[in-house]
Write a protein that holds these residues in place. Structure first.
Motif, PDB file in Angstrom:
ATOM      1  N   THR A  71       0.840  -1.195   0.000  1.00 50.75           N
ATOM      2  CA  THR A  71       0.000   0.000   0.000  1.00 50.75           C
ATOM      3  C   THR A  71       0.879   1.250   0.000  1.00 50.75           C
ATOM      4  O   THR A  71       1.965   1.265   0.585  1.00 50.75           O
ATOM      5  N   CYS A  72       0.399   2.293  -0.662  1.00 46.70           N
ATOM      6  CA  CYS A  72       1.117   3.569  -0.646  1.00 46.70           C
ATOM      7  C   CYS A  72       0.184   4.691  -0.224  1.00 46.70           C
ATOM      8  O   CYS A  72      -1.043   4.551  -0.265  1.00 46.70           O
ATOM      9  N   ARG A  73       0.792   5.808   0.188  1.00 52.36           N
ATOM     10  CA  ARG A  73       0.028   7.038   0.405  1.00 52.36           C
ATOM     11  C   ARG A  73       0.130   7.862  -0.864  1.00 52.36           C
ATOM     12  O   ARG A  73       1.216   8.284  -1.256  1.00 52.36           O
ATOM     13  N   ARG A  95      -0.986  11.137  -3.065  1.00 54.40           N
ATOM     14  CA  ARG A  95      -1.426  12.532  -2.889  1.00 54.40           C
ATOM     15  C   ARG A  95      -1.950  13.063  -4.224  1.00 54.40           C
ATOM     16  O   ARG A  95      -1.215  13.078  -5.217  1.00 54.40           O
ATOM     17  N   ASP A 133      -4.947  13.155   0.447  1.00 51.72           N
ATOM     18  CA  ASP A 133      -4.142  11.947   0.604  1.00 51.72           C
ATOM     19  C   ASP A 133      -5.060  10.744   0.771  1.00 51.72           C
ATOM     20  O   ASP A 133      -5.972  10.756   1.611  1.00 51.72           O
ATOM     21  N   GLU A 175      -4.978   6.147   0.537  1.00 49.43           N
ATOM     22  CA  GLU A 175      -4.144   4.954   0.451  1.00 49.43           C
ATOM     23  C   GLU A 175      -4.580   4.130  -0.749  1.00 49.43           C
ATOM     24  O   GLU A 175      -5.769   3.875  -0.936  1.00 49.43           O
ATOM     25  N   LYS A 223       4.672   7.972   0.397  1.00 50.07           N
ATOM     26  CA  LYS A 223       5.172   6.904   1.271  1.00 50.07           C
ATOM     27  C   LYS A 223       4.678   5.552   0.781  1.00 50.07           C
ATOM     28  O   LYS A 223       3.553   5.437   0.283  1.00 50.07           O
TER      29      LYS A 223
END
Length: 225
Positions: A156-158, A160, A173, A175, A197
């Motif tokens: 998983t990533c954050r 934006r 933001d 996920e 992230k």
């Protein structure tokens, strides 16, 4: 118990739609296997070098057209000079399905682009390890305003997602998890976006990806030749 229930579609503004869990596990496995094949050549996975000397932390391999800042070409002149692998028909068809499914949730995305007319001719396959990020940027090297289709597999990533005016606020933001689909088109097509992230160890090894995150973005370049 809520985590076991499918998450609903999310809108990040007109033309931008997030469909969690859109890819089946079998589709993810197929994409991981294909990405491994593409990463081995004819143009291998590489860290893209920027014009001012910086090197992107993400590693990339391209299909159909080769992208380097800030242009497309058929051959990877910044790597080995070879012609990139073709974009397979089955992947383009997956892109058409993605546009059709997200357009049902947001008509702004499909005002100009009917799903059956969506014909992606390039894909950027990005691999993120746990330290990789992607700065806020626009996908604007294409000569087409057709939607961008983004598929996520692995960790998983954050993500934006911002505005079309600049890199600053407002942004949202969210996920993006393994199997998620994100499509942006219409008034959101040239919005700034990035990855701040990657959450290591959150992916399912059953996809065939032991660690890291794969992101495939399908685009229409508007180029010929």
């Amino acid at each position: 118990m809520d985590a076991l229930l499918p998450l609903p579609p999310a809108h990040l503004g007109p033309g931008a739609v997030h469909l969690p869990g859109w890819l089946t596990l079998e589709q993810q496995r197929r994409l991981v296997a294909a990405c491994r094949e593409w990463a081995s050549g004819p143009v291998p996975l590489r860290h893209t070098r920027l014009p001012r000397g910086g090197v992107m932390s993400v590693r990339t391999v391209c299909l159909g057209w080769h992208w380097q800042p800030y242009r497309y070409s058929r051959t990877a002149d910044d790597v080995n000079g070879r012609r990139v692998a073709e974009l397979p028909d089955w992947l383009a068809e997956l892109g058409r399905r993605a546009v059709a499914d997200t357009a049902r949730h947001d008509s702004a995305q499909g005002d100009r682009w009917a799903a059956e007319d969506y014909d992606p001719d390039t894909a950027l396959v990005n691999f993120y390890d746990g330290r990789a990020k992607m700065g806020m940027h626009q996908d604007k090297d294409e000569r087409s305003g057709a939607p961008v289709v983004s598929l996520s597999i692995g960790d998983t990533c954050r993500f934006r997602f911002g505005n079309t005016a600049g890199r600053g606020r407002p942004w949202t933001d969210i996920e993006l998890a393994s199997g998620d689909l994100f499509v942006f088109g219409g008034p959101a097509r040239f919005a700034y976006h990035g990855v701040t992230k990657v959450f290591e160890g959150t992916g399912d090894p059953a996809t065939g990806l032991a660690s890291g995150r794969l992101n495939l973005t399908l685009r229409v370049t508007g180029l010929s030749g």
